[in-house]
Scaffold this motif. Structure first.
Motif, short mmCIF file in Angstrom:
data_model
loop_
_atom_site.label_atom_id
_atom_site.label_comp_id
_atom_site.label_asym_id
_atom_site.label_seq_id
_atom_site.Cartn_x
_atom_site.Cartn_y
_atom_site.Cartn_z
N GLY A 107 0.82 -1.22 0.00
CA GLY A 107 0.00 0.00 0.00
C GLY A 107 0.85 1.26 0.00
N GLN A 108 1.99 1.23 0.70
CA GLN A 108 2.88 2.38 0.72
C GLN A 108 3.43 2.66 -0.68
N PHE A 109 3.80 1.59 -1.37
CA PHE A 109 4.34 1.73 -2.73
C PHE A 109 3.25 2.16 -3.70
N ALA A 110 2.03 1.71 -3.49
CA ALA A 110 0.91 2.13 -4.34
C ALA A 110 0.69 3.64 -4.22
N ALA A 165 7.18 12.28 -1.75
CA ALA A 165 6.63 10.95 -1.44
C ALA A 165 6.44 10.09 -2.68
N ASP A 166 7.47 10.05 -3.55
CA ASP A 166 7.37 9.26 -4.79
C ASP A 166 7.80 7.82 -4.53
N ILE A 167 7.93 7.05 -5.61
CA ILE A 167 8.27 5.63 -5.49
C ILE A 167 9.65 5.44 -4.86
N ILE A 168 10.64 6.21 -5.32
CA ILE A 168 12.00 6.03 -4.82
C ILE A 168 12.11 6.40 -3.34
N PHE A 169 11.51 7.52 -2.95
CA PHE A 169 11.58 7.91 -1.53
C PHE A 169 10.87 6.88 -0.66
N THR A 170 9.74 6.37 -1.16
CA THR A 170 9.02 5.33 -0.43
C THR A 170 9.89 4.08 -0.27
N ALA A 171 10.58 3.69 -1.35
CA ALA A 171 11.45 2.52 -1.30
C ALA A 171 12.60 2.74 -0.32
N LYS A 172 13.20 3.93 -0.35
CA LYS A 172 14.31 4.24 0.56
C LYS A 172 13.86 4.18 2.01
N ALA A 173 12.73 4.83 2.29
CA ALA A 173 12.24 4.90 3.66
C ALA A 173 11.88 3.50 4.19
N ALA A 223 10.37 -1.06 -6.69
CA ALA A 223 10.33 0.29 -7.25
C ALA A 223 10.66 0.26 -8.75
N ALA A 224 11.68 -0.53 -9.10
CA ALA A 224 12.06 -0.65 -10.52
C ALA A 224 10.92 -1.22 -11.35
#
Length: 231
Positions: free
Chosen positions: A21-24, A180-188, A203-204
């Motif tokens: 859900g976070q990645f969505a 709050a994009d995909i990359i920042f979500t993945a990093k966090a 993310a990729a």
């Protein structure tokens, strides 16, 4: 070896799917940011593309300065200057949101590239058509919008689509200012869970889902154009 294998363990992937859900949300944020930045880039690209192909030296000069400035400076630097620089210079009076900063920076940056695509498309249309339209009383803007650009679309579409793909990928630079994009979500999430491989592989995959259909369509249109010109 055990450490390497552990990064690919199913438990880590199940944690990724459990928190998808976070990645969505990051995916939707990236889509919205890309759409808004694309609208700005298209607007600037059409304006400066038309300016750079005009006979007016001042307009051509302004368009050239815009293109050279943004094509030859890193997008990351532009993010830092706009997001932090404006706040410092204005003593806190101007504070842009991360979303608006991303739309502005990515849109202006890719507007420079799109203007070059449009300029090359305009120049591919025989010059005589512009001269004929102007001689019939059309204004330059009417000539561009009603006669030249519609003919240039076929030439413009494949490289334009490639620019859209690049624009989507370049929105990932918003992570530097905590968008709050995909990359920042993945990093966090990776930092919090230590599931780095599922986070960034996921993310990729999300970027691939957005970009692959566009890139495939662009290649298809390019092949169509080549075949039509060969005939």
């Amino acid at each position: 070896m055990l450490l390497t294998i552990s990064h690919f363990a199913w438990s880590r992937w199940s944690a990724f799917f459990a928190n998808f859900g976070q990645f969505a949300k990051g995916f939707i944020y990236t889509l919205g940011m890309s759409a808004c930045a694309l609208l700005l880039a298209l607007l600037l690209g059409i304006i400066f593309g038309a300016m750079s192909s005009s006979k007016h030296k001042v307009l051509k000069g302004i368009a050239r300065v815009y293109v050279e400035l943004f094509q030859n400076t890193p997008l990351l630097v532009q993010f830092v200057v706009v997001y932090y620089g404006l706040t410092i210079i204005s003593n806190g009076l101007i504070m842009l949101s991360t979303f608006f900063t991303a739309v502005l920076c990515v849109g202006v940056y890719h507007g420079a590239y799109i203007s070059e695509v449009i300029r090359s498309g305009i120049e591919a249309v025989p010059r005589g058509q512009t001269e004929a339209a102007l001689s019939q009383g059309f204004t330059y803007s009417q000539t561009m919008s009603m006669i030249i650009l519609p003919q240039a679309v076929r030439t413009i579409l494949p490289p334009m689509t490639n620019q859209v793909v690049s624009l989507i990928k370049n929105t990932s630079t918003v992570a530097i200012i905590s968008g709050a994009d995909i990359i920042f979500t993945a990093k966090a999430w990776a930092y919090e869970s230590t599931n780095y491989v599922p986070a960034f592989a996921g993310a990729a995959l999300l970027y691939f889902i957005m970009c692959f259909p566009l890139a495939t369509w662009a290649r298809h249109k390019e092949e169509e154009n080549k075949n039509s010109y060969a005939l």
